[in-house]
Design a protein around this motif. Structure first.
Motif, PDB file in Angstrom:
ATOM      1  N   HIS A 179       1.017  -1.267   0.036  1.00 31.28           N
ATOM      2  CA  HIS A 179       0.077  -0.082   0.026  1.00 31.28           C
ATOM      3  C   HIS A 179       0.912   1.317  -0.104  1.00 31.28           C
ATOM      4  CE1 HIS A 179      -3.069   2.847   1.490  1.00 31.28           C
ATOM      5  NE2 HIS A 179      -3.834   2.240   0.812  1.00 31.28           N
ATOM      6  N   LYS A 180       1.911   1.385   0.698  1.00 31.86           N
ATOM      7  CA  LYS A 180       2.704   2.569   0.933  1.00 31.86           C
ATOM      8  C   LYS A 180       3.402   2.779  -0.182  1.00 31.86           C
ATOM      9  CE  LYS A 180       6.332   4.634   3.845  1.00 31.86           C
ATOM     10  NZ  LYS A 180       7.244   4.513   4.948  1.00 31.86           N
ATOM     11  N   TYR A 181       4.066   1.763  -1.069  1.00 31.49           N
ATOM     12  CA  TYR A 181       5.195   2.100  -1.938  1.00 31.49           C
ATOM     13  C   TYR A 181       4.178   1.754  -3.406  1.00 31.49           C
ATOM     14  CZ  TYR A 181       8.240   0.209   1.332  1.00 31.49           C
ATOM     15  OH  TYR A 181       8.892   0.062   2.450  1.00 31.49           O
ATOM     16  N   ASP A 182       3.178   1.052  -3.442  1.00 34.04           N
ATOM     17  CA  ASP A 182       2.519   0.738  -4.729  1.00 34.04           C
ATOM     18  C   ASP A 182       1.206   1.573  -4.905  1.00 34.04           C
ATOM     19  OD1 ASP A 182       4.594  -1.160  -5.328  1.00 34.04           O
ATOM     20  OD2 ASP A 182       3.564  -2.539  -4.507  1.00 34.04           O
ATOM     21  N   VAL A 183       0.555   2.188  -3.929  1.00 33.23           N
ATOM     22  CA  VAL A 183      -0.510   2.833  -3.863  1.00 33.23           C
ATOM     23  C   VAL A 183      -0.325   4.266  -3.489  1.00 33.23           C
ATOM     24  CG1 VAL A 183      -2.920   3.066  -2.997  1.00 33.23           C
ATOM     25  CG2 VAL A 183      -1.915   0.709  -3.638  1.00 33.23           C
ATOM     26  N   VAL A 184      -0.025   4.586  -2.309  1.00 31.62           N
ATOM     27  CA  VAL A 184       0.433   5.958  -2.099  1.00 31.62           C
ATOM     28  C   VAL A 184       1.448   6.679  -2.879  1.00 31.62           C
ATOM     29  CG1 VAL A 184       1.274   7.352  -0.206  1.00 31.62           C
ATOM     30  CG2 VAL A 184      -0.052   5.294   0.392  1.00 31.62           C
ATOM     31  N   GLY A 185       2.435   5.861  -3.188  1.00 32.50           N
ATOM     32  CA  GLY A 185       3.546   6.468  -4.169  1.00 32.50           C
ATOM     33  C   GLY A 185       3.082   6.978  -5.355  1.00 32.50           C
ATOM     34  N   PRO A 186       2.363   6.209  -6.225  1.00 24.38           N
ATOM     35  CA  PRO A 186       1.996   6.569  -7.694  1.00 24.38           C
ATOM     36  C   PRO A 186       0.902   7.576  -7.543  1.00 24.38           C
ATOM     37  CG  PRO A 186       1.312   4.212  -7.201  1.00 24.38           C
ATOM     38  CD  PRO A 186       2.358   4.624  -6.165  1.00 24.38           C
ATOM     39  N   LYS A 187      -0.071   7.440  -6.461  1.00 25.20           N
ATOM     40  CA  LYS A 187      -1.142   8.451  -6.113  1.00 25.20           C
ATOM     41  C   LYS A 187      -0.772   9.721  -5.824  1.00 25.20           C
ATOM     42  CE  LYS A 187      -5.195   7.847  -6.282  1.00 25.20           C
ATOM     43  NZ  LYS A 187      -5.911   8.007  -7.103  1.00 25.20           N
ATOM     44  N   LYS A 188       0.365   9.760  -5.607  1.00 30.11           N
ATOM     45  CA  LYS A 188       0.930  11.213  -4.797  1.00 30.11           C
ATOM     46  C   LYS A 188       1.384  12.139  -6.150  1.00 30.11           C
ATOM     47  CE  LYS A 188       2.491  10.911  -0.271  1.00 30.11           C
ATOM     48  NZ  LYS A 188       3.986  11.137   0.749  1.00 30.11           N
ATOM     49  N   ILE A 189       1.730  11.400  -7.112  1.00 33.05           N
ATOM     50  CA  ILE A 189       1.861  12.095  -8.366  1.00 33.05           C
ATOM     51  C   ILE A 189       0.898  12.235  -9.368  1.00 33.05           C
ATOM     52  CG2 ILE A 189       4.340  11.682  -8.065  1.00 33.05           C
ATOM     53  CD1 ILE A 189       4.392   9.777 -10.504  1.00 33.05           C
ATOM     54  N   GLY A 190      -0.218  11.487  -9.223  1.00 29.49           N
ATOM     55  CA  GLY A 190      -1.375  11.573  -9.997  1.00 29.49           C
ATOM     56  C   GLY A 190      -1.836  10.529 -10.803  1.00 29.49           C
ATOM     57  N   MET A 191      -1.042   9.403 -10.734  1.00 26.55           N
ATOM     58  CA  MET A 191      -1.414   7.916 -11.385  1.00 26.55           C
ATOM     59  C   MET A 191      -2.513   7.489 -10.857  1.00 26.55           C
ATOM     60  SD  MET A 191       2.310   5.850 -11.818  1.00 26.55           S
ATOM     61  CE  MET A 191       3.447   6.833 -13.118  1.00 26.55           C
ATOM     62  N   LYS A 192      -3.221   6.544 -11.530  1.00 28.03           N
ATOM     63  CA  LYS A 192      -4.254   5.610 -10.831  1.00 28.03           C
ATOM     64  C   LYS A 192      -3.420   4.633 -10.115  1.00 28.03           C
ATOM     65  CE  LYS A 192      -7.480   8.107 -13.177  1.00 28.03           C
ATOM     66  NZ  LYS A 192      -6.698   9.040 -14.008  1.00 28.03           N
ATOM     67  N   ALA A 193      -4.265   4.000  -9.291  1.00 26.60           N
ATOM     68  CA  ALA A 193      -3.608   2.780  -8.502  1.00 26.60           C
ATOM     69  C   ALA A 193      -4.373   1.764  -8.072  1.00 26.60           C
ATOM     70  CB  ALA A 193      -3.041   3.138  -7.380  1.00 26.60           C
ATOM     71  N   ALA A 194      -4.267   0.309  -8.217  1.00 29.98           N
ATOM     72  CA  ALA A 194      -5.032  -0.552  -7.835  1.00 29.98           C
ATOM     73  C   ALA A 194      -4.157  -1.304  -6.921  1.00 29.98           C
ATOM     74  CB  ALA A 194      -5.552  -1.296  -9.128  1.00 29.98           C
ATOM     75  N   TRP A 195      -4.866  -1.732  -5.702  1.00 32.64           N
ATOM     76  CA  TRP A 195      -4.184  -2.230  -4.464  1.00 32.64           C
ATOM     77  C   TRP A 195      -4.521  -3.936  -4.541  1.00 32.64           C
ATOM     78  CZ3 TRP A 195      -5.532  -2.054   1.270  1.00 32.64           C
ATOM     79  CH2 TRP A 195      -4.758  -2.629   2.060  1.00 32.64           C
ATOM     80  N   PHE A 196      -3.572  -4.717  -4.889  1.00 31.75           N
ATOM     81  CA  PHE A 196      -3.736  -6.356  -4.684  1.00 31.75           C
ATOM     82  C   PHE A 196      -3.540  -6.696  -3.346  1.00 31.75           C
ATOM     83  CE2 PHE A 196      -1.694 -10.512  -6.101  1.00 31.75           C
ATOM     84  CZ  PHE A 196      -3.013 -11.146  -6.377  1.00 31.75           C
ATOM     85  N   VAL A 197      -4.725  -7.456  -2.849  1.00 28.20           N
ATOM     86  CA  VAL A 197      -4.493  -7.629  -1.515  1.00 28.20           C
ATOM     87  C   VAL A 197      -4.722  -9.237  -1.315  1.00 28.20           C
ATOM     88  CG1 VAL A 197      -5.302  -5.508  -0.540  1.00 28.20           C
ATOM     89  CG2 VAL A 197      -7.121  -7.462  -0.923  1.00 28.20           C
ATOM     90  N   SER A 198      -4.425  -9.930  -0.234  1.00 28.85           N
ATOM     91  CA  SER A 198      -4.900 -11.340  -0.154  1.00 28.85           C
ATOM     92  C   SER A 198      -6.252 -11.530   0.081  1.00 28.85           C
ATOM     93  CB  SER A 198      -4.143 -11.853   1.458  1.00 28.85           C
ATOM     94  OG  SER A 198      -4.935 -11.551   2.243  1.00 28.85           O
ATOM     95  N   PRO A 199      -6.712 -12.596  -0.363  1.00 29.71           N
ATOM     96  CA  PRO A 199      -8.130 -13.105  -0.203  1.00 29.71           C
ATOM     97  C   PRO A 199      -8.711 -12.782   1.029  1.00 29.71           C
ATOM     98  CG  PRO A 199      -6.920 -14.912  -1.543  1.00 29.71           C
ATOM     99  CD  PRO A 199      -5.865 -13.873  -0.935  1.00 29.71           C
ATOM    100  N   VAL A 200      -7.888 -13.191   2.263  1.00 28.57           N
ATOM    101  CA  VAL A 200      -8.375 -12.778   3.580  1.00 28.57           C
ATOM    102  C   VAL A 200      -8.552 -11.406   3.718  1.00 28.57           C
ATOM    103  CG1 VAL A 200      -7.824 -13.194   5.976  1.00 28.57           C
ATOM    104  CG2 VAL A 200      -7.193 -14.978   4.407  1.00 28.57           C
ATOM    105  N   THR A 201      -7.702 -10.775   3.457  1.00 30.63           N
ATOM    106  CA  THR A 201      -7.728  -9.134   3.631  1.00 30.63           C
ATOM    107  C   THR A 201      -9.315  -8.744   2.788  1.00 30.63           C
ATOM    108  OG1 THR A 201      -5.653  -8.782   3.933  1.00 30.63           O
ATOM    109  CG2 THR A 201      -6.942  -6.968   3.226  1.00 30.63           C
ATOM    110  N   GLY A 202      -9.260  -9.156   1.515  1.00 33.28           N
ATOM    111  CA  GLY A 202     -10.273  -8.929   0.618  1.00 33.28           C
ATOM    112  C   GLY A 202     -11.700  -9.162   1.288  1.00 33.28           C
ATOM    113  N   LYS A 203     -11.910 -10.355   1.393  1.00 33.60           N
ATOM    114  CA  LYS A 203     -13.119 -10.901   1.826  1.00 33.60           C
ATOM    115  C   LYS A 203     -13.542 -10.432   3.089  1.00 33.60           C
ATOM    116  CE  LYS A 203     -12.678 -15.224  -0.717  1.00 33.60           C
ATOM    117  NZ  LYS A 203     -12.351 -16.687  -0.696  1.00 33.60           N
TER     118      LYS A 203
END
Length: 233
Positions: A179-203
């Motif tokens: 989340h910190k590196y792959d979501v917050v990082g790109p979002k800060k400069i205006g990119m779109k971001a999709a967060w891939f989580v474990s099934p346990v987290t997602g469900k």
């Protein structure tokens, strides 16, 4: 290409480690290697945290070796050899037999067929993973943040990606598991971001307040991108 829910996305960039494959599979395989070098990996983890705090390091590998040398109490030359033997070369043998996460290959092929540029990005050298389980052939760009002396979430590699693709950051979707590196990082400069989580987290219903999408199955991401009924139960 007009992609549902995102607008005009011209490139999708994927983090490699923990996104194109599930982290638990690697953790099981490397446990003996990790345990055999427990002190080294403890120092390495701390060193990488310190390196991430710096915006850009002109001579990344030298600085990393010097930082590790202090922690390991050895010369920078010996520290670099350990980095090569334990990390850069030492981990290679654990990757060849991996398979991509379910649905990842199919989505990448579909994006490519629809004219979307594909990028693979990692904080480690991509060549460590060989042909990246047959997916590297679909890449328009594949590189490591280390090449530019700036580990994620530094914006350096994200901006460099956009520059090399000849696109605006708003035209790129970044997909990653940290989340910190792959979501917050790109979002800060205006990119779109999709967060891939474990099934346990997602469900459990946990979602990012920052990411444009939180998903745990690639069929969910595909359905969101193309607006088609592709999600599998």
């Amino acid at each position: 290409m007009k992609i549902s829910n995102f607008g005009d996305i011209k490139a999708v960039a994927f983090d490699i480690d923990g996104t194109l494959y599930e982290n638990w599979k690697l953790n099981i395989r490397i446990f003996p290697h990790f345990f055999a070098h427990l002190f080294f990996f403890s120092c390495y983890g701390k060193a990488r945290v310190e390196l991430r705090k710096q915006e850009q390091i002109p001579d990344f590998y030298r600085v990393q070796a010097e930082l590790m040398a202090k922690k390991l109490k050895c010369s920078p030359e010996k520290a670099q050899k350990k980095l090569d033997d334990i990390v850069y070369i030492g981990l290679r043998k654990y990757f060849p037999r991996f398979n991509p996460a379910d649905g990842a290959a199919e989505l990448i092929k579909r994006l490519k067929d629809n004219g979307v540029k594909i990028v693979f990005l990692s904080d480690f050298p991509p060549e460590q993973k060989g042909d990246i389980w047959g997916l590297k052939q679909y890449c328009d760009l594949c590189f490591s943040t280390e090449e530019y002396g700036a580990l994620k979430p530094s914006p350096v590699a994200f901006y460099k990606m956009a520059e090399k693709l000849g696109l605006n950051v708003e035209e790129i979707l970044y997909v990653g598991n940290n989340h910190k590196y792959d979501v917050v990082g790109p979002k800060k400069i205006g990119m779109k971001a999709a967060w891939f989580v474990s099934p346990v987290t997602g469900k459990t219903g946990r979602k990012s307040k920052v990411a444009d999408l939180t998903f745990w199955k690639y069929s969910q991401l595909e359905s969101f991108l193309f607006g088609s009924n592709t999600e599998k139960k």
